[in-house]
Design a protein around this motif. Sequence first.
Motif, mmCIF file in Angstrom:
data_model
loop_
_atom_site.group_PDB
_atom_site.id
_atom_site.type_symbol
_atom_site.label_atom_id
_atom_site.label_comp_id
_atom_site.label_asym_id
_atom_site.label_seq_id
_atom_site.Cartn_x
_atom_site.Cartn_y
_atom_site.Cartn_z
ATOM 1 N N UNK A 26 63.372 32.700 -2.746
ATOM 2 C CA UNK A 26 62.871 33.318 -3.967
ATOM 3 C C UNK A 26 63.018 34.826 -3.894
ATOM 4 N N UNK A 27 62.614 35.379 -2.762
ATOM 5 C CA UNK A 27 62.738 36.833 -2.623
ATOM 6 C C UNK A 27 64.192 37.250 -2.722
ATOM 7 N N UNK B 257 65.231 37.138 -6.265
ATOM 8 C CA UNK B 257 64.716 38.277 -7.046
ATOM 9 C C UNK B 257 65.560 39.511 -6.760
ATOM 10 N N UNK C 78 69.163 39.169 -8.166
ATOM 11 C CA UNK C 78 69.292 39.240 -9.627
ATOM 12 C C UNK C 78 69.000 40.649 -10.112
ATOM 13 N N UNK C 79 68.102 41.355 -9.411
ATOM 14 C CA UNK C 79 67.840 42.734 -9.817
ATOM 15 C C UNK C 79 69.011 43.638 -9.439
ATOM 16 N N UNK D 136 72.511 43.279 -11.524
ATOM 17 C CA UNK D 136 72.441 43.796 -12.884
ATOM 18 C C UNK D 136 72.167 45.292 -12.910
ATOM 19 N N UNK E 152 66.786 46.977 -18.533
ATOM 20 C CA UNK E 152 65.579 46.250 -18.152
ATOM 21 C C UNK E 152 65.618 45.850 -16.682
ATOM 22 N N UNK E 153 66.826 45.531 -16.178
ATOM 23 C CA UNK E 153 66.914 45.151 -14.765
ATOM 24 C C UNK E 153 66.671 46.362 -13.873
ATOM 25 N N UNK F 169 63.086 46.800 -13.906
ATOM 26 C CA UNK F 169 62.476 45.775 -13.067
ATOM 27 C C UNK F 169 62.616 46.122 -11.598
#
Lengths: 443, 487
Positions: free
Chosen positions: B211-212, B215, B218-219, B222, B457-458, B461
């Motif tokens: 999961x980490x 995250x 994906x950050x 982008x 937005x990324x 984020x």
Amino acid sequence: MTDVTTGLLPSGRPNADETAKRTKARNAAEARFKLYGIVAIAIGLFFLVALLFSIITNGVGAFQQTFVKVSIPLNAEQIAAAEKSVVKTSKYRAMIEAALADKIMAAGYKTEFTDPRKLGDILSSSAAAQLREHVLANPGDAGKTIDFQFLASSRVDGYLKGRVTRAALAEDKNLDAGHLDLVDQMKADGTVVKHFNWDFITGSDASDSRPEQAGIGVSMLGSLFMMLVVLFLALPIGVAASIYLEEFAPQNRWTDLIEVNIANLAAVPSIVFGILGLAAFIQFANLPQSAPLVGGLVLTLMTLPTIIISTRASLKAVPPSIREGALGIGASKMQAVFHHVLPLAMPGILTGTIIGLAQALGETAPLLLIGMVGFIASNYPDGIADGFLHPNSAMPAQIFEWAKRADPAFYERAWGGIIILLIFLAIMNITAIILRRRFERRW
Amino acid sequence: MLVFWVFVSILIVAAAGYFLGRTRALSSAGGDIRQLHSVPGYHGTNVFLFTAVPSLLVMAIWLLVQPLAVQNAVTSMIPADAVPAGSSMSIIMADVQRVADGLDTAIQAGAMTEEQASSLDAASTDVRERLAKVGVALAGDVRPEVLKAAQRYRALTATGSLSLAIVSVVLALGGFVMAWRQIAPRFRARNTVEAFVKGLLIAAASIAILTTVGIVLSLIFNTIEFFGLYPATDFFFGLTWVPSFGGGSELGILPLLWGTLYISFIALAVAVPIGLMAAIYLSEYASPMVRNFAKPLLEVLAGIPTIVYGLFALLTVGPLLLSVFGDNTVGWMQAGTAVMTAGLVMGIMLIPFVSSLSDDIINAVPQAMRDGSLGLGATHSETIKQVVLPAALPGIVGAILLAASRAIGETMIVVLGAGAAARLSLNPFDAMTTVTAKIVSQLTGDADFASPEALVAFALGMTLFVITLGLNILALYIVRKYREQYE
């Protein structure tokens, strides 16, 4: 020693006056400090009461709705003509308006309006569709006169609930003060009634112009499907991960990394999980937008740390003597864990899971990013697969959607939705508490 | 759909394997269970695991990789000079995807046959109109190379799913046969099953890591794409935030960070004194009865979803503040949504968070320290102020940092309560906006993911993730250090 005391007691001996003064000051400080604590708790509790009061006073109205009783003579020719026309509902609408005008004439209400169309403004624009549905479902009713209860328009509803005032209507094109005089008369003799509104609980969302018709039922189903995904993924994965970390993991870098990771994931802002869902599930894996499946996956990742942390705590609470007893009579380590430790830890695990689910049920921010807002949840999913894959909303997302709309009539819906959401959360949390009280074992 | 049925049939075969394996194990020992190394159930489970796990694993990986591979193959079909100026490859690929999905819908709706869909020609038919008939709306006319690519995309996807079905069924049957032939009285089925299960447990534990990684990846990807379209220095040091989807946006993060920090500051200014004093009172003064009554009630505040607080800010607190500070009285406030509204409500939300963390920490201070102070004649409050709090200070600082990271990452309250205008102002009654609120507004709606206005937005984020992660690690480090001190 004397050096220290000289500053306080110049004479070297306690001065009774000063001591008494100091004691008084110290006691006063003590009382003040205690008071601060009480005030802090009182403020906290006051906020809680204010919040609940605000929810209940604003939201209760959503469970009541105003209806207008009209009897409509169903005429086979009129129905046939209406079915042939392009905009079918407008013909049905005319039938309702005519019946309403007749009723008003017959009852002898005083009104300045003569145009049936103008009179019809007190009805919701959903009335025509309701009539048409009835006609199509009961073709045998043609020729009879049927009693209908139509939703009143949201302005009329708001007037009877005290939300809309005559002063506010002056700037409103939809309804005049004259309509309200009429409504007052109709209310007096029971043509306009207010009663419990099941459609709010079971119904679907409606478009911007029909707040009186909007309900939370469809998004409730969306939430249900998401919770199923969370339950069936987060519970097994969370329990498996906790068993490994608590019972089998050797102390090494890898397990350290996992532990730090879980602690940090629990504190990552939920919106970041939304970004992950958008990038990983929608952009990368091409799963459908707004689908409860995707929402469930995102919420699963979000609740996993919560479940893992509580599961590990309850595994830790099982005394080592249980494991040793099992190992002593020849069970393998795996058997000791699965046959003895896990069943004993189960109440704690379930409690943690329910609390994790409750948290997931109320979460909104990640759902915004995967497109569960802005979608009008107007249809029930047909079938199980559709329920997971077809775009839907979820309860908190639906509440957010209503809060964003311009018409204040939707605010009442939003508060009402919150009441339903909080009832679900209260039930889940109370179940968790009961489970803990009932099955918790102290060793 | 094919994949779903393959999945179901693999499960059925595996379940059958369990029962068959069990029976065969028993009969291989001539019905005498004492001859077996492992009980028959383990032999059955062994067959089940060897049938289901490898094939389902391959299936899952295949499903993840296939879209990428297909995407790559199709991308190479579109010549670089077919990309119009102002557009990009990813926009065209999104078109291809949409056309391919549209063709699928058309076939499902019965408007086209499979052959028609794969032999459509953009020159001779108006694809857009035909798809519009079945309810698929396309933004523009379908260009020939896009249609070709879409047809290729569908063909590759179909081939992929078919081969996936074949491979996973073969694997399932292979695993079944292998495990089946291993069954013998001396076979250590329990040991293999346990090793297998342990592998599954490790895999589950690694999902946290995945999961980490997900995250971060994906950050990062982008964000890099965003910085390719928009200079990083302008993003980090820009003083204006004016996104416009037409182009020519100014995307400076500073006004957003200012709004975030200002709101968080107000929230902490509300939550820390109240939460801390409540915790001190509950742990040091309150009788058990008061404690049992007040503590759960305060914690109810923590269980209320943030959307409720958001609505409370928007519809109750905002109008209330407006009537006190609005134009009718002092004229400081123009609208109900403001930094103060959001900060105050967020403060309420954080009270139980601060109080329960501080409560734990205060309780961890050893009783001997209190007794010593009281024994020297200090009053209760003097003991707390001069002994307990200094001893608990590192832990309390950690708790406040955790609360700050909560406040910075909070979304719903600021989306509903803080307003939408990005401005650098000192007046707490002005509307401002935050990093999280802008992530939501840039990624919801129909923005195209390839534009800098959506990609920003990324980057936002990423900034948010780095800040909160830093705060969390620092706070956890301090808290852990503090606990060790007294354990």
